[in-house]
Design a protein around this motif. Structure first.
Motif, PDB file in Angstrom:
ATOM      1  N   LEU A 124       1.040   0.392 -12.388  1.00 42.37           N
ATOM      2  CA  LEU A 124       0.726   0.591 -13.527  1.00 42.37           C
ATOM      3  C   LEU A 124      -0.491   1.216 -13.252  1.00 42.37           C
ATOM      4  CD1 LEU A 124      -0.128   0.673 -16.596  1.00 42.37           C
ATOM      5  CD2 LEU A 124      -0.969  -1.809 -16.685  1.00 42.37           C
ATOM      6  N   LEU A 125      -1.342   1.054 -11.885  1.00 39.88           N
ATOM      7  CA  LEU A 125      -2.654   1.027 -11.531  1.00 39.88           C
ATOM      8  C   LEU A 125      -2.371   2.819 -11.274  1.00 39.88           C
ATOM      9  CD1 LEU A 125      -4.611  -2.199 -10.201  1.00 39.88           C
ATOM     10  CD2 LEU A 125      -5.441  -0.584 -12.357  1.00 39.88           C
ATOM     11  N   ALA A 126      -1.425   2.391  -9.998  1.00 33.16           N
ATOM     12  CA  ALA A 126      -0.695   3.853  -9.173  1.00 33.16           C
ATOM     13  C   ALA A 126      -0.207   5.082 -10.412  1.00 33.16           C
ATOM     14  CB  ALA A 126       0.096   3.542  -7.877  1.00 33.16           C
ATOM     15  N   CYS A 127       0.355   4.383 -11.850  1.00 31.40           N
ATOM     16  CA  CYS A 127       0.644   5.555 -12.300  1.00 31.40           C
ATOM     17  C   CYS A 127      -0.032   5.427 -13.202  1.00 31.40           C
ATOM     18  CB  CYS A 127       1.773   4.903 -13.248  1.00 31.40           C
ATOM     19  SG  CYS A 127       3.315   4.520 -12.555  1.00 31.40           S
ATOM     20  N   TYR A 128      -1.980   5.502 -13.609  1.00 32.77           N
ATOM     21  CA  TYR A 128      -2.736   5.662 -14.924  1.00 32.77           C
ATOM     22  C   TYR A 128      -3.394   6.412 -14.536  1.00 32.77           C
ATOM     23  CZ  TYR A 128      -6.464   4.860 -17.762  1.00 32.77           C
ATOM     24  OH  TYR A 128      -7.918   5.064 -18.513  1.00 32.77           O
ATOM     25  N   LEU A 129      -4.055   6.688 -12.852  1.00 32.52           N
ATOM     26  CA  LEU A 129      -4.532   8.213 -12.449  1.00 32.52           C
ATOM     27  C   LEU A 129      -3.789   9.261 -12.899  1.00 32.52           C
ATOM     28  CD1 LEU A 129      -5.557   6.852  -9.156  1.00 32.52           C
ATOM     29  CD2 LEU A 129      -7.097   6.773 -11.588  1.00 32.52           C
ATOM     30  N   PRO A 130      -2.775   9.358 -12.227  1.00 31.94           N
ATOM     31  CA  PRO A 130      -2.082  10.698 -12.643  1.00 31.94           C
ATOM     32  C   PRO A 130      -1.882  11.055 -14.086  1.00 31.94           C
ATOM     33  CG  PRO A 130      -0.577  10.030 -11.032  1.00 31.94           C
ATOM     34  CD  PRO A 130      -1.919   9.020 -11.712  1.00 31.94           C
ATOM     35  N   ALA A 131      -1.740   9.970 -15.434  1.00 32.52           N
ATOM     36  CA  ALA A 131      -1.377   9.678 -16.619  1.00 32.52           C
ATOM     37  C   ALA A 131      -2.761   9.806 -17.426  1.00 32.52           C
ATOM     38  CB  ALA A 131      -0.663   8.261 -16.854  1.00 32.52           C
TER      39      ALA A 131
ATOM     40  N   MET B 149       0.625  -2.036   0.161  1.00 36.00           N
ATOM     41  CA  MET B 149       0.143  -0.226  -0.001  1.00 36.00           C
ATOM     42  C   MET B 149       1.595   1.292   0.302  1.00 36.00           C
ATOM     43  SD  MET B 149      -2.693   0.916   2.633  1.00 36.00           S
ATOM     44  CE  MET B 149      -3.693  -0.318   2.641  1.00 36.00           C
ATOM     45  N   LEU B 150       1.914   0.962   0.574  1.00 34.05           N
ATOM     46  CA  LEU B 150       2.898   2.276   0.736  1.00 34.05           C
ATOM     47  C   LEU B 150       3.799   2.380  -0.335  1.00 34.05           C
ATOM     48  CD1 LEU B 150       4.586   1.788   4.524  1.00 34.05           C
ATOM     49  CD2 LEU B 150       2.862   3.344   3.631  1.00 34.05           C
ATOM     50  N   ALA B 151       3.870   1.181  -0.868  1.00 36.15           N
ATOM     51  CA  ALA B 151       4.386   1.349  -2.305  1.00 36.15           C
ATOM     52  C   ALA B 151       3.686   2.274  -3.319  1.00 36.15           C
ATOM     53  CB  ALA B 151       5.018   0.067  -2.704  1.00 36.15           C
ATOM     54  N   MET B 152       2.271   1.704  -3.749  1.00 35.50           N
ATOM     55  CA  MET B 152       1.312   2.473  -4.525  1.00 35.50           C
ATOM     56  C   MET B 152       1.577   3.783  -4.654  1.00 35.50           C
ATOM     57  SD  MET B 152      -1.779   0.660  -4.792  1.00 35.50           S
ATOM     58  CE  MET B 152      -3.395   0.936  -6.516  1.00 35.50           C
ATOM     59  N   MET B 153       1.109   4.107  -2.629  1.00 36.25           N
ATOM     60  CA  MET B 153       1.120   5.595  -2.642  1.00 36.25           C
ATOM     61  C   MET B 153       2.062   6.436  -3.070  1.00 36.25           C
ATOM     62  SD  MET B 153      -0.775   5.160   1.036  1.00 36.25           S
ATOM     63  CE  MET B 153      -0.188   6.522   1.887  1.00 36.25           C
ATOM     64  N   GLY B 154       3.376   6.093  -2.681  1.00 36.51           N
ATOM     65  CA  GLY B 154       4.677   6.507  -2.974  1.00 36.51           C
ATOM     66  C   GLY B 154       4.301   6.557  -4.719  1.00 36.51           C
ATOM     67  N   ILE B 155       4.027   5.417  -5.402  1.00 39.03           N
ATOM     68  CA  ILE B 155       4.440   5.619  -6.635  1.00 39.03           C
ATOM     69  C   ILE B 155       3.033   6.337  -7.277  1.00 39.03           C
ATOM     70  CG2 ILE B 155       3.963   4.379  -9.174  1.00 39.03           C
ATOM     71  CD1 ILE B 155       4.819   2.154  -7.877  1.00 39.03           C
ATOM     72  N   TYR B 156       2.439   6.040  -6.821  1.00 41.44           N
ATOM     73  CA  TYR B 156       1.305   7.835  -7.350  1.00 41.44           C
ATOM     74  C   TYR B 156       2.012   8.926  -7.010  1.00 41.44           C
ATOM     75  CZ  TYR B 156      -2.928  10.363  -6.790  1.00 41.44           C
ATOM     76  OH  TYR B 156      -3.340  11.279  -7.793  1.00 41.44           O
ATOM     77  N   GLY B 157       2.421   8.939  -5.555  1.00 35.46           N
ATOM     78  CA  GLY B 157       3.274  10.107  -5.553  1.00 35.46           C
ATOM     79  C   GLY B 157       4.135  10.981  -6.028  1.00 35.46           C
ATOM     80  N   VAL B 158       5.351  10.195  -6.568  1.00 34.29           N
ATOM     81  CA  VAL B 158       6.190  10.175  -7.213  1.00 34.29           C
ATOM     82  C   VAL B 158       5.326  10.954  -8.682  1.00 34.29           C
ATOM     83  CG1 VAL B 158       7.888   9.572  -8.828  1.00 34.29           C
ATOM     84  CG2 VAL B 158       8.017   9.279  -6.436  1.00 34.29           C
ATOM     85  N   THR B 159       4.693   9.795  -9.826  1.00 37.70           N
ATOM     86  CA  THR B 159       3.878  10.497 -11.247  1.00 37.70           C
ATOM     87  C   THR B 159       3.143  11.567 -11.081  1.00 37.70           C
ATOM     88  OG1 THR B 159       4.033   7.902 -11.197  1.00 37.70           O
ATOM     89  CG2 THR B 159       2.240   8.988 -13.183  1.00 37.70           C
ATOM     90  N   ALA B 160       2.132  12.080  -9.991  1.00 34.37           N
ATOM     91  CA  ALA B 160       1.477  12.624  -9.881  1.00 34.37           C
ATOM     92  C   ALA B 160       2.256  14.109  -9.819  1.00 34.37           C
ATOM     93  CB  ALA B 160       0.724  12.560  -8.456  1.00 34.37           C
TER      94      ALA B 160
END
Length: 803
Positions: A781-788, A690-701
């Motif tokens: 992929l899911l964590a990156c998709y929303l910011p993308a 969960m933390l990794a997913m949040m981190g990927i999302y944050g970096v991509t955003a």
């Protein structure tokens, strides 16, 4: 100090201006630090804290083995123990004990109490004083003296109402009267959660040298060490093997620390879990560091202005670290409070017989650990962002219209590096959890050799002192069998001395010799010795391979018979039928028994291969005062417990009935030591994911926000939404692939530490590695998709006006 207080006030005000960031950071730290403190509390109490006995580092455990005969663990015989006592020069004292159960009757309902028979030096070796009265002394084990008994604090509270005048009172232990001479302090229950200690007379002249039932420990002399003790016992054993070749050939003794013997089974799992929770903390630190890096970019004008007004780089770093320390201290304080609850949760989900878990409580070492962890955590997540922010280009940052991205490339590299590390650590935790889950599923799929569904088990003892002859005991248990069989809904009933899967916490082993062979160490085999009633195999649904099972005609006066399992049959007559052959149970019996049947294997442990087993009719060896009754029912077996208890009490009111449970509960208990590490590591791995997913999302955003103008330009020049989507996803997936590759390497190294925790699974199981890789790739992929996707909706005109 005044400057420090100013920094603190400013840091607190600054954090209060951004409550969302502060709550996320403090909450993440509180969970991570709390989990680490709770896990360390357990490790500290079980592995690090010395035993409660004075100079416990001098206490050692003696463990026998016979490698030529494939025996890796055994107890000692009384004659060997007495010889070691008299011939050694390294031990200050030695003590032996034997764990069992006794029936206590002090006027209330009889109760079976876990008891230990101990040699005279037992308490003096431990140097453990009593709370009331005295402990057992060497004189108490002398033949002809009255029976003395020492009880535990819990038994004193439960059966004697904490009466301080209890010393000297007469109590009934089985059929004997004993004098209660002492009460032990609260928390003392060695060994194996004992509640009573009685004297064990050691009479080597009356004991067989190959009757190994004694547990032995000792206290080293001051200055002596384990290697010296090992060398001396090896020498003594060589002399004994020469003097008593028939019984002592091949036997060795291993000397180890007593604490290691007590906690050795849980050490690997606790260390794995401690490292796992540290990984979760590092992942949390990486996430907060990423958040601080993002905040640092937005504060570059503020920092540049400070530098322009004369603040040194050290002064700026100190201010930023002060803010990080505020987060860390608040998170650490909440984490410490949370750890108290988490520690109780860890104890609650752990198996009931986990060693030293009753001693778990926070101490000064736990508080020091938490404080140190809080400081280190602050440096881990705060130092890199502080140093990065202090490098800002003043002239660029102070320009009118500057977006505050000076140093952005370096910041992005740091953020990407942290993200790769997060994914790598998450990968390793997920692999560890996957291996334990797969191992646990393999273990649960193992056939125990019987059908546990719809079976109730009850341990029954004959009334203390009532039955003097074997025939009387046999008749009592036959009547118990018949009464339970007559209950509506009961399909079949059987009895056995010791249940499979170590259900009665003891296993009785005896030697056997084939007909026509000499009784020598080379010829004698060892097998679990199991007296049973005729209905046992049918009730447990243990398959009959060949021959027959026992019947009511197998009585004390009929021909002596025996049934063996397949392992024993293969060892005795490989490739041949053992039916009609004869064996002697040595050294207890001097007559032959005919093998009349071969049955399937039942396991003493699901994780181990079945050992040799031999069954004899209980009617032909009814010397045992208690038996386990197995009852197959047509409905929920637990609902029959009251009726079964009432039937036994109506037959003999003084007959103790205990250990009432279903066979399914017994199976669940046998796998509990592996279930707890699996659940905890899975929880830690889930938190890491969960933390990794949040981190990927944050970096991509952040990447999308930082490159909004560039994306607008690309779209104005004709880039399609799919092109923008690929651009953003590529950056996140490159980090994910790099993290997975790093995690693969780390997992190949670290999972080798888990070998002792696995069953039926290799530490490098490729299916687990592949499944975790796919899981992380999909998550990334899911964590990156929303910011993308948000990036594809950028309006080029708005983006080009963005300053």
């Amino acid at each position: 100090m005044e400057t420090l207080f100013k920094d603190l006030r400013y840091g607190i005000r600054n954090l209060l201006k951004h409550p969302g960031f502060a709550l996320v950071a403090v909450g993440t730290l509180a969970l991570a630090i709390g989990a680490n403190s709770a896990m360390f509390t357990v490790v500290n109490a079980v592995l690090l804290r010395p035993l409660q006995y004075p100079e416990s580092d001098r206490l050692v455990w003696l463990e026998a083995a016979n490698p030529p005969r494939g025996i890796t663990y055994s107890n000692m015989s009384v004659p060997d123990f007495v010889d070691w006592q008299s011939q050694n020069q390294v031990f200050e004292q030695m003590a032996g004990f034997f764990v069992g159960g006794q029936i206590l009757n002090n006027g209330d309902e009889p109760e079976r109490v876990r008891s230990t028979l101990v040699s005279g030096d037992f308490f003096s070796v431990l140097r453990m004083p009593s709370l009331l009265g005295r402990t057992l002394q060497p004189d108490d084990v002398q033949t002809g003296r009255g029976l003395a008994v020492v009880i535990s604090y819990g038994l004193w509270q439960r059966r004697f109402g904490a009466d301080r005048e209890v010393i000297g009172r007469q109590v009934a232990i089985g059929s004997k009267s004993a004098t209660l001479v002492g009460v032990m302090p609260q928390g003392f229950d060695y060994p194996s959660q004992s509640e009573m200690w009685l004297p064990l007379p050691l009479e080597p002249a009356k004991e067989a040298r190959d009757d190994r039932y004694l547990n032995v420990f000792a206290r080293l002399k001051p200055g002596a060490n384990i290697p010296q003790a090992q060398a001396e016992l090896d020498t003594i054993n060589q002399r004994l093997a020469q003097s008593y070749a028939a019984t002592n050939t091949g036997w060795t003794v291993k000397v180890s620390n007593l604490q290691d013997q007590l906690v050795g089974n849980v050490r690997p799992s606790l260390l794995v879990l401690l490292f796992a929770v540290l990984f979760v903390l590092l992942i949390a630190c990486a996430n907060i560091a990423n958040l601080l890096l993002a905040r640092g970019s937005s504060r570059q004008k503020e920092i540049a202005l400070r530098a322009a007004l004369g603040a040194s780089r050290f002064r700026i770093v100190r201010q930023l670290l002060t803010e990080s320390m505020v987060l860390s201290v608040v998170g650490g304080a909440f984490g410490l409070l949370l750890s108290f609850w988490l520690t109780k949760l860890l104890i609650a989900i752990s198996p009931a017989n986990s060693p030293r878990f009753d001693e778990i409580q926070p101490d000064a070492r736990v508080f020091v650990f938490t404080i140190g962890l809080t400081i280190v955590t602050c440096l881990v997540f705060g130092l890199a962002p502080a140093l990065q922010a202090s490098r800002s280009d003043q002239s660029e940052a102070l320009k009118e219209g500057s977006r505050g991205n000076a140093g952005g490339a370096r910041s992005n590299r740091i953020r990407s590096g942290l993200m790769v590390a997060e994914i790598a650590m998450s990968f390793m935790l997920l692999v560890g959890a996957g291996l334990l889950i797969k191992s646990f599923l393999h273990l649960r799929a193992v056939t125990p050799g019987f059908t546990p569904e719809n079976v109730l088990t009850v341990r029954v003892s004959g009334p203390p002192g009532k039955f003097k002859e074997d025939a009387q005991r046999a008749e009592f248990f036959r009547q118990v069998n018949d009464r339970i069989q007559s209950l509506p809904g009961v399909q079949s009933v059987g009895m056995i001395l010791s249940l499979p899967l170590n259900g009665d916490t003891f296993n009785l082993w005896r030697g056997y010799v084939r007909e026509g062979r000499p009784d020598t160490p080379e010829e004698r085999g060892d097998a679990a010795y199991l007296p049973v009633t005729p209905g046992y195999f049918r009730t447990m649904q243990i398959p009959l391979i060949s021959g027959r099972t026992f019947t009511e005609q197998d009585t004390a006066n009929s021909a002596k018979v025996i049934i063996v399992n397949e392992t024993t049959a293969r060892r005795l007559w490989p490739g041949e039928s053992p039916l009609g052959r004869h064996v002697t149970i040595a050294p207890n019996e001097k007559f032959l028994r005919e093998i009349v049947g071969v049955v399937g294997e039942t396991k003493a442990s699901l994780a181990n291969e079945p050992g040799e087993q031999m069954y004899v009719p209980f009617a032909q060896d009814a010397s045992w005062p208690s038996m386990s009754v197995v009852i197959r029912t047509s409905g929920d077996p637990a609902s029959f417990s009251s009726a079964v208890r009432n039937e036994i009490r109506s037959l003999e009111k003084a007959a103790p009935v205990f250990n009432v449970r279903t066979l399914n509960d017994l199976v669940a208990t046998s796998v509990a030591p592996r279930r707890t590490p699996m659940l905890l590591l899975s929880a830690f791995a889930g938190a890491a994911l969960m933390l990794a997913m949040m981190g990927i999302y944050g970096v991509t955003a952040y990447y999308v926000t930082q490159r909004t103008q560039e994306i607008g330009i690309r779209m104005a020049l004709g880039a399609q939404m799919s092109d923008v989507l690929k651009l953003v996803l590529k950056g996140g997936m490159v980090m994910a692939v790099a993290g997975i590759a790093t995690g693969l390497v780390g997992s190949f190294v670290l999972t080798r530490w888990m070998t002792t925790l696995l069953f039926g699974v290799k530490p490098t199981d490729w299916m687990t590695f592949a499944a975790v890789s796919v899981c992380l790739l999909v998550t990334a992929l899911l964590a990156c998709y929303l910011p993308a996707r948000r990036a594809t909706k950028v309006d080029p005109l708005v983006a080009l006006r963005y300053e």
